[in-house]
Design a protein around this motif. Structure first.
Motif: not given
Length: 522
Positions: A364, A371, A387, A418, A423, A426
């Motif tokens: 991540c 985002e 995300l 998430y 994804p 949320a």
């Protein structure tokens, strides 16, 4: 509204919060006299005999209240603004977009604005409470002390008012203008009365002060066991043993490069790694040997790129590596054995934090973008999913131990969770009280999610439904918070120029890990 007018108006509201909230039996105390004198000074604009309670022309509490309200109304009329323009978040202190962007990563970044610290300092002086203990145990809590050594018996109302005032005036930084109320309206309803971790021990004093060099970078407390808690101190990286109640310096400042100003650190697998404002690093092994290795992450001598975050990972071959997230949009993978950067991936925005699953299959990446990105680190961080949902920049992220959930903490005051399998939306949106979420971490058992605000509040969420949480409240800036590897302990570092700085330990209220997140999301 001008800065001077805002400060005057906030000082008057400070008097309402504290000066008129005195305990009725505290008139004989010097702090009560000082509080009444201060509020009278704000109303009349001068010190005089009338400012002394009980003196000639002294105002009764009701008259003081009327005077304060009238004065605040006059301020609003004079400036042509309604008091409704100042919301409960203290957004009158928030920076404009340009100011926030320019301050986001400069070398002189402070924890809060000077004006806000003036308000909080004045509030603390009017309240005039000083800690009575330097070591606090669970038994002291039952005797009426808090975890910072303050005794509140008989002053509970004043403390509530002071904490409310801190929430109101704490600066809410926005890099992207947005409505905090809108974010909170869309958040999950959470029952915050749960109790997962009980206070066990805290120690205070300058030797235990966690230094914060950048107000947005707060991952400065790490634990490799229940007995080894590492934190950044003005003398270097310290190791605190809460059971033996001792500390020692494991990486001294004299061993670091000249003018080394730490911005990020990590401790894992017998190594301590520190990065600074100029893109330099300092590395030391904790398992024998006194060798300290230092250098620069970039080969360009003129590339002074601040290290925003450091993430310890292991490659598929078992090699120990550090992912350094940097402000100019780079993730550099530093190989510990080779003492060199083996890969460099560029992004379109500043990278503020990274997290990698234990298997190394997912990463991540969050930064100066609304985002976040789910990426494949094995394929040069190829984007797998975006995300969405945050309204501002994110500064922290973490995966659950079973690699099915990822959490991101944002300056819009929310933590979003998430499911990596879906994804697009949320799974949960969780909001705090005082400001941005600067640190998020899942417990090693997967049962809890920890979210740390910049000051005063830690939130421990139950990952079963994210509908229950434990709120931990204290006074001061939060340098970092983390779980022990067995999830039975929770540690936090408090660093504050007003109230006592301390390291705090909590123990699990029940057998952590009795339920695991794998059982929940099958």
């Amino acid at each position: 509204m001008s800065t001077a007018t805002r400060q005057h108006q906030q000082d008057i509201s400070l008097g309402l919060y504290l000066g008129l909230g005195q305990d009725p039996h505290a008139a004989a105390h010097s702090d009560a006299n000082r509080g009444a004198a201060n509020i009278q000074h704000h109303v009349s604009g001068s010190w005089g005999a009338s400012a002394t309670p009980g003196g000639a022309g002294a105002h009764t509490p009701a008259e003081q209240t009327a005077d304060v309200v009238q004065q605040m109304q006059q301020l609003d009329v004079a400036t042509g603004e309604s008091s409704d323009s100042v919301d409960a978040n203290g957004s009158d202190f928030q920076h404009t977009f340009a100011a926030a962007a320019s301050n986001a990563h400069n070398g002189a970044a402070n924890t809060t604005t000077d004006a806000t610290w003036d308000f909080l300092t004045n509030a603390a002086q009017m309240f005039e409470r000083t800690p009575e203990l330097t070591e606090i145990r669970a038994a002291d809590i039952r005797r009426g002390y808090d975890m910072q050594g303050y005794r509140w018996n008989g002053y509970e109302l004043q403390k509530q008012m002071y904490m409310s005032y801190r929430r109101d005036v704490y600066p809410h930084y926005q890099c992207v203008p947005h409505s905090v109320q809108g974010v909170r309206r869309g958040a999950n309803c959470v029952d915050a009365t749960a109790s997962y971790y009980d206070f066990r021990y805290a120690t205070t004093g300058s030797g235990y002060r966690c230094e914060i060099n950048h107000f947005q970078l707060r991952d400065l407390v790490w634990a490799t066991s229940s007995y080894d808690v590492f934190y950044w101190h003005q003398d270097g990286v310290q190791c605190w043993n809460p059971w033996q109640r001792t500390r020692k310096c494991v990486l001294e400042r004299s061993q670091m490069p000249k003018a080394f100003k730490l911005s990020a650190m990590c401790v894992d697998d017998g190594l301590v790694f520190a990065g600074d404002y100029r893109g330099r690093y300092c590395l030391k092994t904790l398992r024998g040997g006194d060798g300290v290795f230092a250098g620069k992450l970039s080969q360009d001598s003129g590339d002074d790129d601040i290290v925003n975050h450091a993430t310890p990972v292991k490659s598929s071959s078992g090699a120990y590596q550090i992912l350094a997230a940097q402000n100019k949009g780079h993730i550099r993978c530093f190989d510990v054995e080779r003492l060199s950067v083996i890969s460099n991936t560029a992004f379109d925005w500043a990278v503020n934090s990274t997290a990698v699953t234990t298997s190394g299959a997912l990463a991540c990446v969050v930064g100066d973008s609304c985002e976040g990105l789910l990426t494949d680190p094995r394929q040069n961080y190829r984007t797998i999913a975006r995300l969405c949902g945050h309204m501002d920049y994110s500064f922290t992220c973490a995966f659950s131990p079973d690699e099915r959930l990822v959490a991101t903490g944002n300056q819009d005051t929310s933590t979003r969770v998430y499911d990596v399998r879906w994804p697009q939306h949320a799974l949960a949106s969780l909001c705090g009280y005082i400001g941005a979420v600067r640190s998020v971490k899942f417990s090693p058992c997967g049962r809890y999610l920890l979210a740390a605000e910049p000051a005063d509040y830690l939130h421990v969420y139950d990952t079963k439904t994210f509908g229950a949480a434990q709120d931990i409240e204290f006074m001061g800036e939060i340098a970092g918070a983390t779980f022990s590897p067995d999830a039975n302990c929770l540690f936090a570092g408090i660093s504050d120029s007003i109230h006592e700085c301390s390291l705090v330990e909590f123990n699990s209220s029940k057998a952590a890990g009795a339920d695991t997140i794998s059982d929940i999301w099958l």
